[in-house]
Design a protein around this motif. Structure first.
Motif, PDB file in Angstrom:
ATOM      1  N   GLN A   1      16.288   0.263   2.281  1.00 46.29           N
ATOM      2  CA  GLN A   1      15.016  -0.393   1.930  1.00 46.29           C
ATOM      3  C   GLN A   1      14.197  -0.684   3.170  1.00 46.29           C
ATOM      4  N   SER A   2      14.907  -0.969   4.261  1.00 46.40           N
ATOM      5  CA  SER A   2      14.201  -1.238   5.516  1.00 46.40           C
ATOM      6  C   SER A   2      13.349  -0.033   5.912  1.00 46.40           C
ATOM      7  N   GLU A   3      13.900   1.168   5.650  1.00 45.97           N
ATOM      8  CA  GLU A   3      13.176   2.396   5.993  1.00 45.97           C
ATOM      9  C   GLU A   3      11.928   2.540   5.114  1.00 45.97           C
ATOM     10  N   TRP A   4      12.029   2.161   3.817  1.00 42.54           N
ATOM     11  CA  TRP A   4      10.861   2.188   2.935  1.00 42.54           C
ATOM     12  C   TRP A   4       9.765   1.281   3.478  1.00 42.54           C
ATOM     13  N   VAL A   5      10.214   0.066   3.870  1.00 45.19           N
ATOM     14  CA  VAL A   5       9.243  -0.900   4.397  1.00 45.19           C
ATOM     15  C   VAL A   5       8.559  -0.329   5.634  1.00 45.19           C
ATOM     16  N   ARG A   6       9.384   0.318   6.497  1.00 45.41           N
ATOM     17  CA  ARG A   6       8.837   0.863   7.737  1.00 45.41           C
ATOM     18  C   ARG A   6       7.821   1.981   7.428  1.00 45.41           C
ATOM     19  N   GLN A   7       8.168   2.829   6.449  1.00 54.00           N
ATOM     20  CA  GLN A   7       7.254   3.911   6.081  1.00 54.00           C
ATOM     21  C   GLN A   7       5.938   3.354   5.534  1.00 54.00           C
ATOM     22  N   ALA A   8       6.064   2.318   4.688  1.00 50.14           N
ATOM     23  CA  ALA A   8       4.857   1.690   4.126  1.00 50.14           C
ATOM     24  C   ALA A   8       3.993   1.129   5.247  1.00 50.14           C
ATOM     25  N   GLN A   9       4.663   0.518   6.224  1.00 45.05           N
ATOM     26  CA  GLN A   9       3.934  -0.046   7.371  1.00 45.05           C
ATOM     27  C   GLN A   9       3.202   1.063   8.126  1.00 45.05           C
ATOM     28  N   ARG A  10       3.912   2.204   8.298  1.00 41.63           N
ATOM     29  CA  ARG A  10       3.334   3.322   9.030  1.00 41.63           C
ATOM     30  C   ARG A  10       2.071   3.833   8.320  1.00 41.63           C
ATOM     31  N   VAL A  11       2.177   3.986   6.987  1.00 41.82           N
ATOM     32  CA  VAL A  11       1.026   4.463   6.210  1.00 41.82           C
ATOM     33  C   VAL A  11      -0.132   3.483   6.357  1.00 41.82           C
ATOM     34  N   GLU A  12       0.189   2.179   6.245  1.00 43.93           N
ATOM     35  CA  GLU A  12      -0.868   1.166   6.383  1.00 43.93           C
ATOM     36  C   GLU A  12      -1.512   1.229   7.756  1.00 43.93           C
ATOM     37  N   ASP A  13      -0.667   1.384   8.785  1.00 45.12           N
ATOM     38  CA  ASP A  13      -1.193   1.453  10.156  1.00 45.12           C
ATOM     39  C   ASP A  13      -2.117   2.656  10.327  1.00 45.12           C
ATOM     40  N   GLN A  14      -1.696   3.805   9.739  1.00 50.89           N
ATOM     41  CA  GLN A  14      -2.515   5.019   9.857  1.00 50.89           C
ATOM     42  C   GLN A  14      -3.864   4.829   9.161  1.00 50.89           C
ATOM     43  N   GLN A  15      -3.800   4.197   7.967  1.00 51.51           N
ATOM     44  CA  GLN A  15      -5.053   3.945   7.238  1.00 51.51           C
ATOM     45  C   GLN A  15      -5.975   3.048   8.057  1.00 51.51           C
ATOM     46  N   ARG A  16      -5.348   2.060   8.676  1.00 55.25           N
ATOM     47  CA  ARG A  16      -6.127   1.102   9.459  1.00 55.25           C
ATOM     48  C   ARG A  16      -6.773   1.781  10.672  1.00 55.25           C
ATOM     49  N   ILE A  17      -5.996   2.654  11.315  1.00 53.28           N
ATOM     50  CA  ILE A  17      -6.529   3.379  12.472  1.00 53.28           C
ATOM     51  C   ILE A  17      -7.698   4.261  12.034  1.00 53.28           C
ATOM     52  N   ALA A  18      -7.523   4.943  10.880  1.00 50.79           N
ATOM     53  CA  ALA A  18      -8.590   5.815  10.384  1.00 50.79           C
ATOM     54  C   ALA A  18      -9.850   5.000  10.100  1.00 50.79           C
ATOM     55  N   GLN A  19      -9.670   3.820   9.502  1.00 50.66           N
ATOM     56  CA  GLN A  19     -10.824   2.958   9.215  1.00 50.66           C
ATOM     57  C   GLN A  19     -11.512   2.516  10.500  1.00 50.66           C
ATOM     58  N   LEU A  20     -10.690   2.155  11.476  1.00 51.30           N
ATOM     59  CA  LEU A  20     -11.246   1.705  12.756  1.00 51.30           C
ATOM     60  C   LEU A  20     -12.034   2.818  13.437  1.00 51.30           C
ATOM     61  N   GLU A  21     -11.465   4.039  13.393  1.00 54.50           N
ATOM     62  CA  GLU A  21     -12.139   5.187  14.019  1.00 54.50           C
ATOM     63  C   GLU A  21     -13.484   5.445  13.336  1.00 54.50           C
ATOM     64  N   LEU A  22     -13.473   5.350  11.991  1.00 54.56           N
ATOM     65  CA  LEU A  22     -14.694   5.586  11.232  1.00 54.56           C
ATOM     66  C   LEU A  22     -15.759   4.549  11.610  1.00 54.56           C
ATOM     67  N   GLN A  23     -15.332   3.301  11.716  1.00 55.35           N
ATOM     68  CA  GLN A  23     -16.281   2.230  12.040  1.00 55.35           C
ATOM     69  C   GLN A  23     -16.801   2.353  13.467  1.00 55.35           C
ATOM     70  N   LEU A  24     -15.923   2.794  14.365  1.00 54.13           N
ATOM     71  CA  LEU A  24     -16.332   2.992  15.758  1.00 54.13           C
ATOM     72  C   LEU A  24     -17.402   4.078  15.829  1.00 54.13           C
ATOM     73  N   GLU A  25     -17.153   5.147  15.061  1.00 52.24           N
ATOM     74  CA  GLU A  25     -18.110   6.247  15.021  1.00 52.24           C
ATOM     75  C   GLU A  25     -19.460   5.759  14.478  1.00 52.24           C
ATOM     76  N   GLN A  26     -19.398   4.922  13.418  1.00 48.04           N
ATOM     77  CA  GLN A  26     -20.632   4.387  12.826  1.00 48.04           C
ATOM     78  C   GLN A  26     -21.385   3.533  13.843  1.00 48.04           C
ATOM     79  N   LEU A  27     -20.619   2.759  14.621  1.00 43.12           N
ATOM     80  CA  LEU A  27     -21.252   1.903  15.632  1.00 43.12           C
ATOM     81  C   LEU A  27     -21.934   2.748  16.700  1.00 43.12           C
TER      82      LEU A  27
END
Lengths: 251, 166
Positions: free
Chosen positions: A57-83
């Motif tokens: 289960q720890s690995e599931w949690v880690r994978q979920a965290q990874r996906v969330e982190d990637q989404q967050r990075i993508a959002q940040l990159e998009l916002q940086l580009e907009q700025l």
């Protein structure tokens, strides 16, 4: 005067010397009580460490965290580009939430008089009282951290009779209050009289809630009592299965 | 087995801590329908029976306070445990018959019923909680475990007791 003499007798060094072990026991007891059992729970965490849940289960949690982190990075990159392109400043909170801290469930009491978990991570790992606790995978709310020790945290589950959480229906946004009943299914009391709700509707944390981040999945409506006074009530089947939780995420 | 290489204070500390730790997490094979036995009752019964009413009540107070500090709810086991300590302490003069399994088991069942009744009263009937289910399951399990556990601890405490020194 009499009281003063009695106090002086109590403070007599001989008496203090004779009873110092009991005094120490009393002080220790008060300290444990005030710290909400911190030494006992920390000792328990230390002793039980070899028996903590496995890594599946720890690995599931880690994978979920990874996906969330990637989404967050993508959002940040998009916002940086907009700025850079001179677009309007992105709304605050649009970046999303940082992934939480993983913690093992080292004690589970969800039957009987108590509805609580003990986690194998505490203030040393950055946990704070009031944090939301979610299950592995999609962010399904489990409860809330109520107290922390250096190495453990205590979680009051949504099913705890003292638990009150502001929630809403995904879709139409009908607001309500989720009350723990001590059983596996908490009760949802709607705030409005005219609510369009049916079994199967998804319940998420309210955008008006000050206790939890908005939009965390709580559960699914199982049955509805439209005749309840003053407003309809429903029983909610929680998404996160407390009995099967070995690892959680604290946000 | 009774002659453990621990003094009386160390034995009290270790066994009392074990009762509290087992309250935090009990092995699944020692649970009945997800409910563990009442470890506090299983510890307090032999202690009070050997040491008497005052020691029993004090142990009930200390153990109950420590157990309460491990809960998120405001429920307390202290009044029930203090009363049980006082009551069981009165059996210290009739030591022999208490070694019979049925007596210890019955006292443990009554003790567990008392503690759960105390919780139910604090919740004013228990609200939506399945009070009867919780109480019966825990009391039955406590009563089943009491004969082996409490008999052993009665022997241990007697060997170490200052009141019943051989």
């Amino acid at each position: 005067m009499v009281l003063g003499r009695q106090f002086a007798r109590l403070a007599d060094r001989r008496i203090l010397l004779a009873y110092w072990p009991w005094l120490l026991v009393l002080i220790g007891l008060v300290l444990v009580r005030v710290s909400k059992g911190a030494p006992i729970v920390d000792l328990y965490a230390l002793l039980s460490r070899p028996f903590w849940p496995g890594t599946a289960q720890s690995e599931w949690v880690r994978q979920a965290q990874r996906v969330e982190d990637q989404q967050r990075i993508a959002q940040l990159e998009l916002q940086l580009e907009q700025l850079h392109q001179g677009a309007a400043r992105p709304a605050e909170g649009a970046v999303g939430r940082a992934a939480g801290i993983r913690a093992a469930v080292i004690s589970r009491r969800s039957e009987g008089w108590w509805q609580q978990l003990e986690l194998g991570a505490g203030s040393l790992q950055g946990l704070r009282p009031g944090a939301a606790v979610t299950g592995p995978g999609p962010a399904a709310l489990v409860g809330r951290v109520v107290s922390v020790t250096p190495t453990t945290a205590r979680v009051a589950l949504l099913t705890d009779p003292a638990s009150r959480v502001g929630v809403e229906l995904r879709g139409n946004g009908s607001q309500g209050l989720l009350r723990g009943m001590g059983t596996s299914r908490p009760q949802l009391q709607f705030l409005d009289k005219d609510v369009e709700v049916q079994p199967g509707d998804v319940v998420v944390t309210s955008s008006a809630s000050s206790l939890f981040p908005p939009g965390l999945i709580v559960g699914v409506i199982q049955s509805v009592d439209q005749q309840a006074v003053p407003a309809p009530q429903a029983l909610v089947q929680l998404v996160a299965p407390v009995q099967a939780l070995d690892w959680v995420q604290v946000r | 087995m009774v002659d453990l290489p621990l003094g009386r204070p160390a034995m009290v500390l270790v066994s009392g801590s074990l009762a509290l730790l087992l309250s935090l997490a009990c092995p699944w094979w020692l649970q009945l329908d997800g409910l563990p036995p009442n470890w506090l009752v299983l510890w307090l019964l032999p202690w009070a029976v050997v040491e008497g009413s005052l020691a029993g009540a004090l142990a009930g107070l200390v153990l109950g306070s420590l157990h309460d500090s491990l809960q998120t709810s405001g429920l307390t086991a202290v009044p029930a445990l203090v009363l049980l300590g006082l009551w069981w302490g009165r059996f210290d003069s009739a030591r022999r018959p208490l070694e019979r399994s049925t007596t210890l088991g019955l006292l443990a069942i009554l003790g567990s019923l008392g503690v759960n009744l105390g919780y139910a009263l604090q919740l004013q009937g228990g609200g939506p909680l399945p009070v009867l289910h919780i109480t019966l399951a825990q009391s039955l399990l406590t009563g089943l475990l009491a004969p082996p556990v409490c008999s052993l601890f009665v022997l241990i405490w007697r060997r170490r007791s200052t009141r019943h020194a051989r």
